[in-house]
Design a protein around this motif. Structure first.
Motif, PDB file in Angstrom:
ATOM      1  N   HIS A   1       3.833   6.703  -4.128  1.00 11.15           N
ATOM      2  CA  HIS A   1       3.496   6.476  -5.541  1.00 11.15           C
ATOM      3  C   HIS A   1       4.206   7.477  -6.457  1.00 11.15           C
ATOM      4  O   HIS A   1       4.807   7.098  -7.463  1.00 11.15           O
ATOM      5  CB  HIS A   1       1.980   6.573  -5.738  1.00 11.15           C
ATOM      6  CG  HIS A   1       1.541   6.238  -7.136  1.00 11.15           C
ATOM      7  ND1 HIS A   1       1.527   7.163  -8.164  1.00 11.15           N
ATOM      8  CD2 HIS A   1       1.122   5.061  -7.685  1.00 11.15           C
ATOM      9  CE1 HIS A   1       1.108   6.587  -9.273  1.00 11.15           C
ATOM     10  NE2 HIS A   1       0.858   5.309  -9.016  1.00 11.15           N
TER      11      HIS A   1
ATOM     12  N   ILE B   1       0.838  -1.207   0.000  1.00 12.45           N
ATOM     13  CA  ILE B   1       0.000   0.000   0.000  1.00 12.45           C
ATOM     14  C   ILE B   1       0.869   1.252   0.000  1.00 12.45           C
ATOM     15  O   ILE B   1       0.546   2.252  -0.654  1.00 12.45           O
ATOM     16  CB  ILE B   1      -0.959  -0.006   1.210  1.00 12.45           C
ATOM     17  CG1 ILE B   1      -2.054  -1.063   1.009  1.00 12.45           C
ATOM     18  CG2 ILE B   1      -1.594   1.371   1.408  1.00 12.45           C
ATOM     19  CD1 ILE B   1      -2.993  -1.218   2.176  1.00 12.45           C
ATOM     20  N   SER B   2       2.007   1.212   0.689  1.00 14.28           N
ATOM     21  CA  SER B   2       2.880   2.387   0.733  1.00 14.28           C
ATOM     22  C   SER B   2       3.411   2.730  -0.656  1.00 14.28           C
ATOM     23  O   SER B   2       3.598   3.904  -0.986  1.00 14.28           O
ATOM     24  CB  SER B   2       4.036   2.158   1.709  1.00 14.28           C
ATOM     25  OG  SER B   2       4.984   1.229   1.196  1.00 14.28           O
TER      26      SER B   2
ATOM     27  N   ARG C   1       1.781   2.086  -3.476  1.00 15.21           N
ATOM     28  CA  ARG C   1       0.648   2.542  -4.288  1.00 15.21           C
ATOM     29  C   ARG C   1       0.122   3.910  -3.882  1.00 15.21           C
ATOM     30  O   ARG C   1      -0.480   4.613  -4.697  1.00 15.21           O
ATOM     31  CB  ARG C   1      -0.487   1.520  -4.207  1.00 15.21           C
ATOM     32  CG  ARG C   1      -0.153   0.193  -4.848  1.00 15.21           C
ATOM     33  CD  ARG C   1      -1.165  -0.880  -4.500  1.00 15.21           C
ATOM     34  NE  ARG C   1      -0.662  -2.185  -4.905  1.00 15.21           N
ATOM     35  CZ  ARG C   1      -1.107  -3.340  -4.424  1.00 15.21           C
ATOM     36  NH1 ARG C   1      -2.082  -3.343  -3.526  1.00 15.21           N
ATOM     37  NH2 ARG C   1      -0.593  -4.478  -4.846  1.00 15.21           N
ATOM     38  N   LYS C   2       0.352   4.280  -2.620  1.00 21.38           N
ATOM     39  CA  LYS C   2      -0.222   5.535  -2.140  1.00 21.38           C
ATOM     40  C   LYS C   2       0.851   6.522  -1.693  1.00 21.38           C
ATOM     41  O   LYS C   2       1.200   7.448  -2.418  1.00 21.38           O
ATOM     42  CB  LYS C   2      -1.211   5.245  -1.008  1.00 21.38           C
ATOM     43  CG  LYS C   2      -2.440   4.470  -1.496  1.00 21.38           C
ATOM     44  CD  LYS C   2      -3.472   4.296  -0.389  1.00 21.38           C
ATOM     45  CE  LYS C   2      -4.722   3.585  -0.922  1.00 21.38           C
ATOM     46  NZ  LYS C   2      -5.748   3.412   0.135  1.00 21.38           N
ATOM     47  N   LYS C   3       1.405   6.342  -0.507  1.00 24.25           N
ATOM     48  CA  LYS C   3       2.320   7.336   0.077  1.00 24.25           C
ATOM     49  C   LYS C   3       3.526   7.628  -0.819  1.00 24.25           C
ATOM     50  O   LYS C   3       3.942   8.780  -0.960  1.00 24.25           O
ATOM     51  CB  LYS C   3       2.794   6.862   1.452  1.00 24.25           C
ATOM     52  CG  LYS C   3       3.687   7.872   2.176  1.00 24.25           C
ATOM     53  CD  LYS C   3       4.040   7.405   3.572  1.00 24.25           C
ATOM     54  CE  LYS C   3       4.946   8.396   4.292  1.00 24.25           C
ATOM     55  NZ  LYS C   3       4.286   9.700   4.514  1.00 24.25           N
TER      56      LYS C   3
END
Length: 381
Positions: free
Chosen positions: A119, A112-113, A115-117
């Motif tokens: 990215h 998730i990191s 894909r988000k934070k």
């Protein structure tokens, strides 16, 4: 007893002790125990006054050898000091075993990191390099070469992420060469790969033994031999490309090293055709990613990776000022950092300098191994 184990420390209240990392600056850049204070071993005598006497001082180096002497000296000065048994490497192995208890949650956080934070700074620049330099083509079979360090491990996760988008078909093999790692270091690689859900293929070589007795430029020889072994194994596995984890900072450091130490203008190319393995190509998909962003991702996810782990850095000699910590690349890193204080655009300018070469203002240059001089055509103007 001067030694204290990781298991014993876990039973202590975190407010009662302080880790002190005495390794060199280069080693610490690859990872440090959370909350530790970094004091290089040669600076400890002058910085004792900065250490709290109301807390236990836990000193560690690479493998728990030099830290014993430092802890003894601190005891003589009135500190309650201990040496971390097995050093940083042992700590990593044991901590990762604890982390595996929450394996599913850790993996989810890591992915998730990306894909988000992270990215924008990681995945977007990874995809941009692939598109800008045409690093991946349909039906490629890429050997993603993993050394065990932060760069190659992140590269593997980024490849998995871009594969998930699946715009066209290509295959991935996550290739790890064991050139003679200690059991502890190999375990660190295997545990990190398991934690990060990277299905690695490991093969052995004897490169560390081969370069162990070489006094002049062992690291250069080791790198050349490693690349040859990786090409050969990748080709055996049906791959047509190998991917290495060199990043933006490696590129600009290489440019300056070539100028200052090699008297030449050259760069680390985003891709190269192999001269010894027909049909094989080398690609560098982290080409546009900054090292500080890789470190930020590593630290955000509380990940710990290998440095080099050869016979030269796998021991506590890496804690000493023996030349390893004073490498040319570290000197260049420091030089760039100083230049950046005056000119914040210096890194981008170094990078772009090899994209803006004006041959009409160059005394001489080489093309395909042939040297050309400005006087060749000077009178034709």
């Amino acid at each position: 007893m001067i030694d204290v184990t990781y298991e014993e420390i876990k039973e202590w209240d975190e407010k009662t002790y302080q880790f002190v990392d005495i390794r060199d600056e280069g080693s610490v850049a690859y990872g440090i125990i959370s909350g530790a204070t970094h004091i290089p071993v040669e600076e400890v005598p002058n910085k004792m006054g900065e250490l709290p006497k109301d807390r236990k001082i836990i000193v560690y180096c690479a493998k728990g050898i030099i830290s014993k002497e430092v802890a003894e000296n601190l005891k003589d000065e009135g500190f309650e000091a201990y040496s971390l048994a097995g050093g940083y490497y042992k700590y990593l192995v044991l901590k990762m075993q604890d982390d595996m208890l929450n394996e599913k949650e850790r993996l989810e956080q890591i992915e998730i990191s990306i894909r988000k934070k992270f990215h924008k700074n990681l995945f977007s620049r990874f995809a941009r390099a692939i598109n800008e330099y045409e690093l991946i083509k349909e039906n490629d079979h890429i050997a993603v070469c993993i050394s065990g360090g932060k760069d190659s491990m992140l590269m593997a996760k980024l490849f998995q992420e871009i594969k998930r988008h699946n715009k066209f078909d290509f295959e991935l093999t996550f290739l790890v060469m064991d050139p003679g790692y200690s059991p502890e270091n190999r375990k660190i690689i295997e545990q990190n790969a398991k934690l990060m859900n990277i299905p690695i293929t490991i093969f052995e070589s004897d490169i560390f033994d081969a370069v162990d007795t070489i006094e002049k430029s062992p690291c250069y020889l080791c790198a050349r031999m490693r690349r040859g072994h990786l090409y050969k194994k990748a080709q055996e596995l049906g791959c047509n490309k190998i991917a290495l984890g060199h990043h933006y900072d490696d590129v600009i450091e290489t440019i300056l090293m070539g100028m200052l130490y090699g008297a030449q203008v050259q760069t680390m190319m985003p891709k190269l055709h192999s001269t010894n393995f027909e049909g094989m190509e080398l690609i560098r998909p982290l080409y546009l990613i900054r090292e500080d962003d890789i470190k930020a991702w590593r630290d955000y996810n509380d990940l710990h990776f290998l440095q080099c782990a050869c016979h030269f850095t796998d021991t506590c000699s890496s804690c000493q000022d023996d030349g390893t910590s004073n490498s040319k690349r570290l000197e260049i890193k420091k030089l760039i950092a100083e230049l950046k204080k005056v000119n914040p655009f210096v890194e981008a300018n170094i990078f772009k300098s090899v994209e803006n070469v004006n041959l009409s203002t160059v005394i001489a240059y080489k093309e395909h191994g042939v040297k050309h001089h400005f006087l060749e055509n000077y009178d034709e103007v």
